[in-house]
Enzyme design. Structure first.
Site, PDB file in Angstrom:
ATOM      1  N   LEU A 109      49.273  80.636   5.331  1.00 44.36           N
ATOM      2  CA  LEU A 109      50.633  81.067   5.704  1.00 44.36           C
ATOM      3  C   LEU A 109      51.304  79.974   6.545  1.00 44.36           C
ATOM      4  O   LEU A 109      52.286  79.379   6.143  1.00 44.36           O
ATOM      5  CB  LEU A 109      50.571  82.382   6.486  1.00 44.36           C
ATOM      6  N   ASP A 110      50.747  79.738   7.726  1.00 45.33           N
ATOM      7  CA  ASP A 110      51.228  78.690   8.628  1.00 45.33           C
ATOM      8  C   ASP A 110      50.008  78.003   9.216  1.00 45.33           C
ATOM      9  O   ASP A 110      49.401  78.528  10.154  1.00 45.33           O
ATOM     10  CB  ASP A 110      52.070  79.315   9.741  1.00 45.33           C
ATOM     11  N   PRO A 111      49.591  76.903   8.629  1.00 47.05           N
ATOM     12  CA  PRO A 111      50.298  76.120   7.604  1.00 47.05           C
ATOM     13  C   PRO A 111      50.044  76.650   6.187  1.00 47.05           C
ATOM     14  O   PRO A 111      48.974  77.171   5.888  1.00 47.05           O
ATOM     15  CB  PRO A 111      49.678  74.733   7.758  1.00 47.05           C
ATOM     16  N   ASP A 121      54.838  78.168   4.772  1.00 45.56           N
ATOM     17  CA  ASP A 121      55.927  77.485   5.481  1.00 45.56           C
ATOM     18  C   ASP A 121      56.220  76.124   4.845  1.00 45.56           C
ATOM     19  O   ASP A 121      57.381  75.749   4.650  1.00 45.56           O
ATOM     20  CB  ASP A 121      55.607  77.354   6.972  1.00 45.56           C
ATOM     21  N   ARG A 172      58.538  72.774  14.980  1.00 50.01           N
ATOM     22  CA  ARG A 172      57.759  73.886  14.419  1.00 50.01           C
ATOM     23  C   ARG A 172      57.210  74.707  15.572  1.00 50.01           C
ATOM     24  O   ARG A 172      56.631  74.158  16.509  1.00 50.01           O
ATOM     25  CB  ARG A 172      56.610  73.369  13.537  1.00 50.01           C
TER      26      ARG A 172
END
Length: 420
Positions: A97-99, A102, A217
């Site tokens: 997801l993150d990373p 994104d 970020r």
């Protein structure tokens, strides 16, 4: 084959899936067992803590087995790039997801802008996994579905970002939370955000280093998280160093006694109100109430884990666990400032909100596992040919993955605002 060091975990996850073979494994204790499993695998998906990925990658290189991981490409993983190429294997990183998602959404927008002759002047991104608002009923406004160690430790780390063409460096030790600010892109949510690691390296990776004056970020939380976390820092509860009072073989100690120890207050005949007053001198009256609600002033025994950080993690894992009737939510937001060839400017907002299911899949599990699984299948099917340490920034990787995520119902919304 599904491997874990926790028997209950693999039994629960594999139940009802006849083609899944659960295996109890501890890769640090039994690297030979890991080698045997990797040797017979077509691909390895590592969802272990990030500091263990390079150990798995070493074995994958040894046996020429492809690998996928959802974690950041660490220096230790980067150092294996040439050897992975020599072994003829693909190791995809940063595809959760993150990373992960994104990056996919960022690159889709940035490439579209560049192909139309535009420039990206600013890129600001936030992402967070949270309890759904109705389940955020504690001072942290946060709950844990896995070990909270990473969440707590990240607040002590460093950060670096670009703001108005100036490099901002945030030192380690808790200063990240001093840079927390309220966010209003979803007005119905009380959100706040703070910097996350090194943002500047992504200016190069995203191809916007020569044109963007701001690259940021950040981590997303509900409002109140940062203040509560800072109060734990001020009391010394997130110290990663061993504390003599927390030696596993030492005498029993309660949370109240340990807090007295941390703030230099004698436990002999200590009055509770006096303790609260001294804690208040450190963290303020409002946060003293938060510490009290969390049970950290209670006269209950501690499970000692050597360091304040690990002891606090063990406690919060149980105290703030995501309950059976709770659900989580994942929120991701990109704000991208664009300059078009005709001189017009626009701000493009990309928002992803995904809820988990009560007594079912969490949003975090779904948004981490699906991109990883799609990437793994692409490697197996020969859709991804690149060798070595690979990031999902090229169109031949991010476009198919985004398309398949959308087919699974994971769909971001976009809104465009003209800037005058």
């Amino acid at each position: 084959t599904l491997g874990s060091s926790i028997r209950e975990e693999i039994d629960s996850l594999s139940r009802g899936f006849s083609r899944v073979s659960p295996v109890l494994i501890d890769i640090t204790e039994r690297p030979d067992h890991l080698s045997d499993l990797v040797k017979t695998a077509d691909i390895v998906v590592s969802l272990l803590p990030y500091q263990l990925h390079h150990e798995v990658a070493e074995v994958c290189i040894q046996h020429s087995t492809n690998m996928v991981t959802a974690s950041y490409l660490t220096p230790k993983m980067s150092a294996l790039h040439s050897r992975a190429i020599e072994a003829g294997i693909t190791v995809i990183n940063e595809i959760g997801l993150d990373p992960g998602i994104d990056h996919l959404l960022a690159m889709e927008c940035i490439d579209e802008v560049h192909q139309a002759g535009g420039k990206v002047e600013s890129f600001e991104s936030y992402c967070g996994g949270l309890p759904a608002p109705e389940c955020s009923d504690n001072p942290f406004r946060y709950k844990f579905s896995w070990s909270p160690r990473g969440v707590l430790l990240n607040t002590l780390g460093t950060a670096k970002y670009l703001f108005d063409s100036k490099t901002i460096e945030v030192p380690a030790g808790g200063s990240i939370l001093d840079n927390c600010k309220d966010l209003f892109f979803l007005p119905g949510f009380a959100l706040e955000g703070f910097p996350n690691r090194d943002s500047i390296r992504y200016a190069q990776l995203y191809g916007i280093a020569a044109e963007a004056h701001t690259v940021f970020r950040g981590t997303l939380r509900f409002r109140g998280f940062a203040k509560t976390m800072q109060s734990l820092q001020k009391l010394g509860l997130i110290d990663p160093n061993p504390h003599p009072a927390l030696h596993p073989k030492g005498p029993e100690i309660t949370w109240r006694e340990f807090i007295c120890n941390l703030i230099g207050l004698s436990t002999l005949d200590v009055f509770y109100e006096n303790l609260k007053s001294r804690v208040g001198e450190r963290v303020g009256e409002e946060m003293t109430e938060a510490i009290e609600i969390l049970g950290l002033l209670d006269d209950t025994p501690i499970t000692k884990m050597s360091t304040p950080l690990d002891t606090t993690c063990h406690y919060l894992m149980k105290k703030l666990a995501l309950g059976e009737r709770d659900r989580d939510v994942v929120i991701l937001r990109h704000d991208i400032g664009i300059l078009w060839p005709n001189g017009n400017r626009e701000k493009r907002g990309i928002t992803l909100v995904e809820y988990g299911q009560i007594s079912g899949q969490t949003a975090m599990a779904r948004t981490v596992a699906l991109p990883s699984a799609i990437a793994a299948k692409m490697v197996l099917d020969g859709e991804i040919q690149e060798k070595g340490m690979v990031l999902p920034f090229s169109p031949d990787i991010y476009r198919p993955i985004l398309g398949r995520l959308r087919a699974e119902g994971i769909q971001a919304k976009e809104n465009v605002t003209l800037v005058t």
